[in-house]
Design a protein around this motif. Structure first.
Motif, PDB file in Angstrom:
ATOM      1  N   ARG A 309       0.984  -1.500  -0.027  1.00 61.37           N
ATOM      2  CA  ARG A 309      -0.217  -0.069   0.367  1.00 61.37           C
ATOM      3  C   ARG A 309       1.123   1.156  -0.325  1.00 61.37           C
ATOM      4  O   ARG A 309       0.201   2.222  -0.621  1.00 61.37           O
ATOM      5  CB  ARG A 309      -0.920   0.147   0.945  1.00 61.37           C
ATOM      6  CG  ARG A 309      -1.701   1.442   0.713  1.00 61.37           C
ATOM      7  CD  ARG A 309      -3.461   1.066   2.056  1.00 61.37           C
ATOM      8  NE  ARG A 309      -3.029   1.386   2.968  1.00 61.37           N
ATOM      9  CZ  ARG A 309      -4.121   1.936   3.641  1.00 61.37           C
ATOM     10  NH1 ARG A 309      -5.028   0.985   3.869  1.00 61.37           N
ATOM     11  NH2 ARG A 309      -4.635   2.502   4.843  1.00 61.37           N
ATOM     12  N   VAL A 312       1.236   3.303  -3.355  1.00 61.77           N
ATOM     13  CA  VAL A 312       0.286   3.529  -4.092  1.00 61.77           C
ATOM     14  C   VAL A 312      -0.099   4.689  -3.513  1.00 61.77           C
ATOM     15  O   VAL A 312      -0.290   5.749  -4.040  1.00 61.77           O
ATOM     16  CB  VAL A 312      -0.638   2.540  -4.088  1.00 61.77           C
ATOM     17  CG1 VAL A 312      -2.099   2.744  -4.472  1.00 61.77           C
ATOM     18  CG2 VAL A 312      -1.064   1.199  -5.213  1.00 61.77           C
ATOM     19  N   SER A 319      -3.857   2.112  -8.113  1.00 56.76           N
ATOM     20  CA  SER A 319      -4.268   1.141  -6.713  1.00 56.76           C
ATOM     21  C   SER A 319      -4.681  -0.819  -6.944  1.00 56.76           C
ATOM     22  O   SER A 319      -4.451  -1.066  -6.524  1.00 56.76           O
ATOM     23  CB  SER A 319      -5.586   1.641  -6.247  1.00 56.76           C
ATOM     24  OG  SER A 319      -6.290   1.708  -7.392  1.00 56.76           O
ATOM     25  N   GLN A 322      -1.828  -3.638  -6.117  1.00 55.80           N
ATOM     26  CA  GLN A 322      -1.795  -3.277  -4.094  1.00 55.80           C
ATOM     27  C   GLN A 322      -2.883  -4.201  -3.793  1.00 55.80           C
ATOM     28  O   GLN A 322      -3.864  -5.165  -4.412  1.00 55.80           O
ATOM     29  CB  GLN A 322      -2.853  -2.395  -4.148  1.00 55.80           C
ATOM     30  CG  GLN A 322      -2.658  -2.503  -2.216  1.00 55.80           C
ATOM     31  CD  GLN A 322      -2.959  -0.964  -1.349  1.00 55.80           C
ATOM     32  OE1 GLN A 322      -3.395  -0.386  -1.601  1.00 55.80           O
ATOM     33  NE2 GLN A 322      -3.637  -1.536  -0.056  1.00 55.80           N
TER      34      GLN A 322
END
Ligand SMILES: Cc1cc2nc3c(=O)[nH]c(=O)nc-3n(C[C@H](O)[C@H](O)[C@H](O)COP(=O)(O)OP(=O)(O)OC[C@H]3O[C@@H](n4cnc5c(N)ncnc54)[C@H](O)[C@@H]3O)c2cc1C
Length: 394
Positions: A309, A312, A319, A322
């Motif tokens: 994460r 991102v 995203s 992820q």
């Protein structure tokens, strides 16, 4: 159901107190000695404490008729002329749950020109398939789809309904649950059935630190959404013969306040959930430029690149790349985690991987607890060595 204002108990002083008591600004004065409660109300009930009996909360009285609801239904998502793979995964799980409870599995298919597509759902576990086929249902729109699911539920009365946590499923499930005044648990990672046919909806809570077991004991159907790749697709049955019900789509079902003027397909992006080989990169990679080296490794072994994460959040990745609790769930044959610490939220999305290889300079990193093979060392030394070995082997 909800807050009730007992006007006979209100005084001007109490009205002022109530207006001030609401943290959401939902209570407004009305006339000399009255109040109104607006849509901003979040039912926090602060006004009940402050109101000295002038506001009460009334639960809707519902007869528990759980015994009249039977079967596990699956919303089988269809886009264009293909059935989303998650439908097969959910049908497999529904069959397993239905077996324990000795109940049928219902499949719901909505779309345009889909009649020839749906018989396959039988092979994946459906005992009965309800088909709503109409040219106006070519593109997903939440209002008609909600109307149709409501119609389907009133006909079949399933005890539980499983919906994929796709973009469509995530907008559809809460609408139906709210319309039928029943419960919904989003993003379940496991499902069980208890002896009272309560669906035990299991999902991570408190940032993935505990697994919550949630039931909906008083209302039916029990709704849940499940992400793609959480359950496995079962082997198709050859002896299956589901009953197919073609249901007439009425104008009332199609009523919608939105109109699609044009629809354009977004360019296909390789989906990490589908990948057999993934190289996941974490914060151990120090600069965006260094991703080239990781991409080279991913390309050399025919894999896709994915991330944790923080990558991102710093805009190095979209995203959709992820892996984890708030990202995608993956189930590759091979997952190489590079500079990934193995936080519980990351690992939540990779548990189904067949083989995990971790590269991390910290021998105590949690990623080694889930890895099948581990390299303790500096990724900046290990990746070039790996690339060299791969080139030599070619
Ligand atoms: C509600 C919630 C949801 C979340 N959802 C997700 C999610 O879906 N996905 C997700 O990934 N995270 C998620 N997180 C964030 C998660 O808690 C972690 O913060 C995050 O995963 C850490 O990312 P990382 O492993 O890349 O970084 P870090 O934890 O900083 O780890 C970096 C690792 O790299 C290693 N390293 C450093 N330098 C080198 C080197 N030169 N060579 C080799 N190894 C090196 C370090 O030893 C360390 O283990 C979520 C958090 C919350 C609260």
């Amino acid at each position: 159901m909800g807050l009730r204002i007992n006007n006979d108990k209100l005084t001007p002083a109490l009205c002022r107190k109530l207006v001030e008591s609401c943290p959401f600004g939902a209570i407004n004065p009305s006339g000399d000695n009255g109040i109104t409660i607006g849509p901003e109300c979040r039912l926090c009930k602060a006004c009940i404490k402050a109101g000295e009996g002038s506001i009460t909360y009334e639960e809707e009285k519902r007869n528990n008729d759980n015994h009249n609801w039977n079967g596990i239904a699956v919303f089988c998502e269809i886009s264009g002329n293909s059935i989303h793979e998650i439908s097969y995964e959910l049908l497999g799980k529904a069959s397993e749950l239905a077996k324990t409870a000795n109940q049928p599995v219902y499949a719901l298919a909505i779309g345009s020109g889909i009649k020839s597509l749906v018989p396959v759902l039988s092979a994946y576990g459906a005992d009965s398939i309800s088909v709503y086929d109409h040219q106006s249902l070519e593109n997903y729109l939440v209002e008609p789809y909600t109307n149709i699911v409501e119609d389907f539920i009133s006909r079949t009365k399933p005890s539980a309904m499983l919906i994929g946590a796709t973009s469509a499923g995530r907008s559809l499930a809460p609408r139906i649950a709210a319309r039928l005044k029943t419960g919904l648990t989003a993003d379940c990672t496991a499902l069980e059935m208890d002896e009272n046919n309560n669906l035990i909806q299991i999902r991570p809570a408190f940032g993935g630190n505990i697994m919550a077991r949630i039931i909906t004991p008083n209302t039916r159907p029990q709704f849940c959404t499940v992400r793609y790749k959480i359950f496995s697709k079962i082997h198709p049955r050859t002896d299956s013969a589901a009953q197919i019900h073609n249901i007439e789509v009425t104008d009332k079902m199609l009523s919608c306040s939105a109109e699609i003027l044009t629809a354009e397909r977004k360019p296909e992006v390789a989906d990490i959930s589908e990948a057999d080989i993934i190289v996941q990169v974490g914060r151990g990679v120090k600069s965006q430029k260094d991703l080239e080296m990781v991409q080279e490794l991913a390309t050399a072994i025919g894999g896709q690149i994915a991330c944790t994460r923080p990558l991102v959040e710093n805009h190095w990745f979209d995203s959709r790349k992820q892996i984890g609790l708030s990202g995608r769930t993956v189930k590759p044959k091979l997952l190489i985690c590079i500079g990934v610490s193995g936080a519980v939220q990351t690992v939540a999305g990779m548990k189904g991987s067949e083989c995990i290889i971790a590269i991390n300079s910290d021998p105590n990193a949690s990623i080694f607890d889930v890895a099948n093979y581990g390299f303790v060392g500096d990724l900046y030394q290990i990746i070039p060595l790996l690339l060299k070995k791969i080139k030599e082997a070619d």
